[in-house]
Design a protein around this motif. Structure first.
Motif, PDB file in Angstrom:
ATOM      1  N   PHE A  19       0.821  -1.220   0.000  1.00  0.00           N
ATOM      2  CA  PHE A  19       0.000   0.000   0.000  1.00  0.00           C
ATOM      3  C   PHE A  19       0.855   1.271   0.000  1.00  0.00           C
ATOM      4  N   CYS A  28      -6.044   3.322  -7.022  1.00  0.00           N
ATOM      5  CA  CYS A  28      -7.198   2.463  -6.735  1.00  0.00           C
ATOM      6  C   CYS A  28      -8.398   2.818  -7.613  1.00  0.00           C
ATOM      7  N   CYS A  62      -8.661   0.741 -10.539  1.00  0.00           N
ATOM      8  CA  CYS A  62      -8.437  -0.697 -10.324  1.00  0.00           C
ATOM      9  C   CYS A  62      -9.769  -1.440 -10.379  1.00  0.00           C
ATOM     10  N   TYR A  97     -10.795  -3.765  -8.659  1.00  0.00           N
ATOM     11  CA  TYR A  97     -11.315  -4.153  -7.338  1.00  0.00           C
ATOM     12  C   TYR A  97     -11.904  -2.973  -6.561  1.00  0.00           C
ATOM     13  N   TYR A  98     -11.793  -1.791  -7.102  1.00  0.00           N
ATOM     14  CA  TYR A  98     -12.242  -0.619  -6.347  1.00  0.00           C
ATOM     15  C   TYR A  98     -13.754  -0.386  -6.493  1.00  0.00           C
ATOM     16  N   CYS A 149     -11.897  -1.628  -1.186  1.00  0.00           N
ATOM     17  CA  CYS A 149     -11.187  -2.598  -2.011  1.00  0.00           C
ATOM     18  C   CYS A 149     -11.889  -3.936  -1.894  1.00  0.00           C
ATOM     19  N   LEU A 201     -11.093  -6.797  -3.235  1.00  0.00           N
ATOM     20  CA  LEU A 201     -10.266  -8.004  -3.312  1.00  0.00           C
ATOM     21  C   LEU A 201     -10.418  -8.729  -1.965  1.00  0.00           C
ATOM     22  N   LEU A 241      -7.900  -8.533   0.808  1.00  0.00           N
ATOM     23  CA  LEU A 241      -7.680  -7.225   1.424  1.00  0.00           C
ATOM     24  C   LEU A 241      -8.955  -6.768   2.149  1.00  0.00           C
ATOM     25  N   VAL A 279     -10.408   2.085   1.051  1.00  0.00           N
ATOM     26  CA  VAL A 279      -9.250   2.746   0.423  1.00  0.00           C
ATOM     27  C   VAL A 279      -9.701   4.053  -0.216  1.00  0.00           C
ATOM     28  N   TRP A 286      -2.860   3.266  -3.798  1.00  0.00           N
ATOM     29  CA  TRP A 286      -2.446   2.215  -4.739  1.00  0.00           C
ATOM     30  C   TRP A 286      -1.884   1.048  -3.948  1.00  0.00           C
ATOM     31  N   CYS A 287      -1.959  -0.141  -4.528  1.00  0.00           N
ATOM     32  CA  CYS A 287      -1.181  -1.275  -4.013  1.00  0.00           C
ATOM     33  C   CYS A 287      -0.754  -2.122  -5.205  1.00  0.00           C
ATOM     34  N   LEU A 346      -1.324  -4.999  -6.065  1.00  0.00           N
ATOM     35  CA  LEU A 346      -2.304  -5.939  -6.612  1.00  0.00           C
ATOM     36  C   LEU A 346      -3.237  -5.230  -7.590  1.00  0.00           C
ATOM     37  N   TRP A 347      -2.885  -4.002  -7.908  1.00  0.00           N
ATOM     38  CA  TRP A 347      -3.656  -3.200  -8.867  1.00  0.00           C
ATOM     39  C   TRP A 347      -3.868  -3.987 -10.160  1.00  0.00           C
TER      40      TRP A 347
END
Ligand code: SF4
Length: 104
Positions: free
Chosen positions: A59, A71, A74, A76-77, A84, A86, A89, A93, A98-99, A101-102
Protein backbone atom coordinates in the motif's frame (compact mmCIF):
# COMPACT_ATOMS: atom_id res chain seq x y z
CA UNK A 1 -19.08 -3.09 9.10
CA UNK A 2 -20.97 0.13 9.79
CA UNK A 3 -20.24 3.36 7.94
CA UNK A 4 -18.65 4.73 11.11
CA UNK A 5 -16.41 1.68 11.51
CA UNK A 6 -15.40 1.92 7.86
CA UNK A 7 -14.50 5.57 8.31
CA UNK A 8 -12.51 4.79 11.43
CA UNK A 9 -10.60 2.02 9.66
CA UNK A 10 -9.91 4.31 6.71
CA UNK A 11 -8.44 6.87 9.10
CA UNK A 12 -6.35 4.21 10.84
CA UNK A 13 -4.88 3.10 7.51
CA UNK A 14 -4.28 6.69 6.41
CA UNK A 15 -2.47 7.37 9.71
CA UNK A 16 -0.27 4.28 9.34
CA UNK A 17 0.69 5.23 5.79
CA UNK A 18 1.08 8.89 6.74
CA UNK A 19 3.55 7.93 9.49
CA UNK A 20 5.72 6.25 6.85
CA UNK A 21 4.83 2.57 7.13
CA UNK A 22 7.26 0.81 4.78
CA UNK A 23 5.37 -1.52 2.47
CA UNK A 24 6.52 -3.96 -0.22
CA UNK A 25 5.72 -2.12 -3.46
CA UNK A 26 8.20 -4.15 -5.54
CA UNK A 27 8.20 -6.40 -7.40
CA UNK A 28 4.92 -5.67 -9.12
CA UNK A 29 3.36 -9.07 -10.03
CA UNK A 30 3.70 -9.43 -13.80
CA UNK A 31 2.23 -12.93 -14.06
CA UNK A 32 -0.82 -14.69 -12.63
CA UNK A 33 1.51 -16.89 -10.59
CA UNK A 34 3.25 -13.91 -9.02
CA UNK A 35 -0.14 -12.36 -8.29
CA UNK A 36 -1.37 -15.62 -6.73
CA UNK A 37 1.79 -15.84 -4.61
CA UNK A 38 1.04 -12.45 -3.03
CA UNK A 39 -2.55 -13.52 -2.37
CA UNK A 40 -1.23 -16.67 -0.70
CA UNK A 41 1.01 -14.54 1.54
CA UNK A 42 -2.02 -12.45 2.49
CA UNK A 43 -4.04 -15.56 3.33
CA UNK A 44 -1.27 -16.72 5.66
CA UNK A 45 -1.72 -13.61 7.82
CA UNK A 46 -3.96 -13.47 10.87
CA UNK A 47 -7.40 -12.15 9.90
CA UNK A 48 -6.95 -8.94 11.92
CA UNK A 49 -3.34 -8.27 10.88
CA UNK A 50 -4.00 -4.94 9.23
CA UNK A 51 -0.35 -3.85 9.14
CA UNK A 52 0.63 -7.17 7.57
CA UNK A 53 -1.98 -6.71 4.84
CA UNK A 54 -0.74 -3.23 4.03
CA UNK A 55 2.90 -4.30 3.98
CA UNK A 56 2.50 -7.45 1.88
CA UNK A 57 0.24 -5.82 -0.69
CA UNK A 58 2.46 -2.74 -0.93
CA UNK A 59 0.00 0.00 0.00
CA UNK A 60 0.94 3.62 -0.65
CA UNK A 61 -1.19 6.70 -0.04
CA UNK A 62 -0.61 8.24 -3.48
CA UNK A 63 -0.73 7.27 -7.17
CA UNK A 64 2.21 5.07 -8.11
CA UNK A 65 4.64 4.50 -10.96
CA UNK A 66 5.14 6.11 -14.37
CA UNK A 67 1.46 5.58 -15.20
CA UNK A 68 0.37 7.03 -11.87
CA UNK A 69 -1.81 4.01 -11.18
CA UNK A 70 -4.35 4.35 -8.39
CA UNK A 71 -7.20 2.46 -6.73
CA UNK A 72 -9.75 4.56 -8.61
CA UNK A 73 -8.97 2.74 -11.88
CA UNK A 74 -8.44 -0.70 -10.32
CA UNK A 75 -10.98 -3.45 -11.07
CA UNK A 76 -11.31 -4.15 -7.34
CA UNK A 77 -12.24 -0.62 -6.35
CA UNK A 78 -15.86 0.00 -5.36
CA UNK A 79 -16.29 3.69 -6.04
CA UNK A 80 -19.37 4.40 -3.94
CA UNK A 81 -18.08 2.54 -0.89
CA UNK A 82 -14.44 3.63 -1.23
CA UNK A 83 -13.67 -0.02 -0.70
CA UNK A 84 -11.19 -2.60 -2.01
CA UNK A 85 -13.23 -5.63 -3.01
CA UNK A 86 -10.27 -8.00 -3.31
CA UNK A 87 -11.26 -10.62 -0.68
CA UNK A 88 -7.72 -10.97 0.66
CA UNK A 89 -7.68 -7.22 1.42
CA UNK A 90 -11.30 -6.12 2.00
CA UNK A 91 -10.44 -2.72 3.45
CA UNK A 92 -11.57 0.84 2.77
CA UNK A 93 -9.25 2.75 0.42
CA UNK A 94 -9.05 6.25 -0.95
CA UNK A 95 -9.28 6.66 -4.75
CA UNK A 96 -5.74 8.10 -4.93
CA UNK A 97 -4.07 5.22 -3.09
CA UNK A 98 -2.45 2.22 -4.74
CA UNK A 99 -1.18 -1.28 -4.01
CA UNK A 100 0.79 -3.76 -6.14
CA UNK A 101 -2.30 -5.94 -6.61
CA UNK A 102 -3.66 -3.20 -8.87
CA UNK A 103 -5.43 -4.68 -11.88
CA UNK A 104 -7.46 -3.20 -14.71
S1 SF4 B 1 -6.31 -4.10 -5.14
FE1 SF4 B 1 -4.93 -2.49 -4.43
S2 SF4 B 1 -5.04 -0.94 -6.06
FE2 SF4 B 1 -6.83 -2.26 -6.30
S3 SF4 B 1 -8.45 -1.22 -5.12
FE3 SF4 B 1 -7.47 -2.74 -3.79
S4 SF4 B 1 -5.94 -1.53 -2.67
FE4 SF4 B 1 -6.50 -0.35 -4.48
Amino acid sequence: MTAGETQELLKTIADMLGKGLRTVTEPFPETDKEFADILAQLRDLEVDDLEGKLVVSGFVDHPFGPDQQRCMECMYYLVHRRWCDLPELAVPVEPDWWCRLWRI
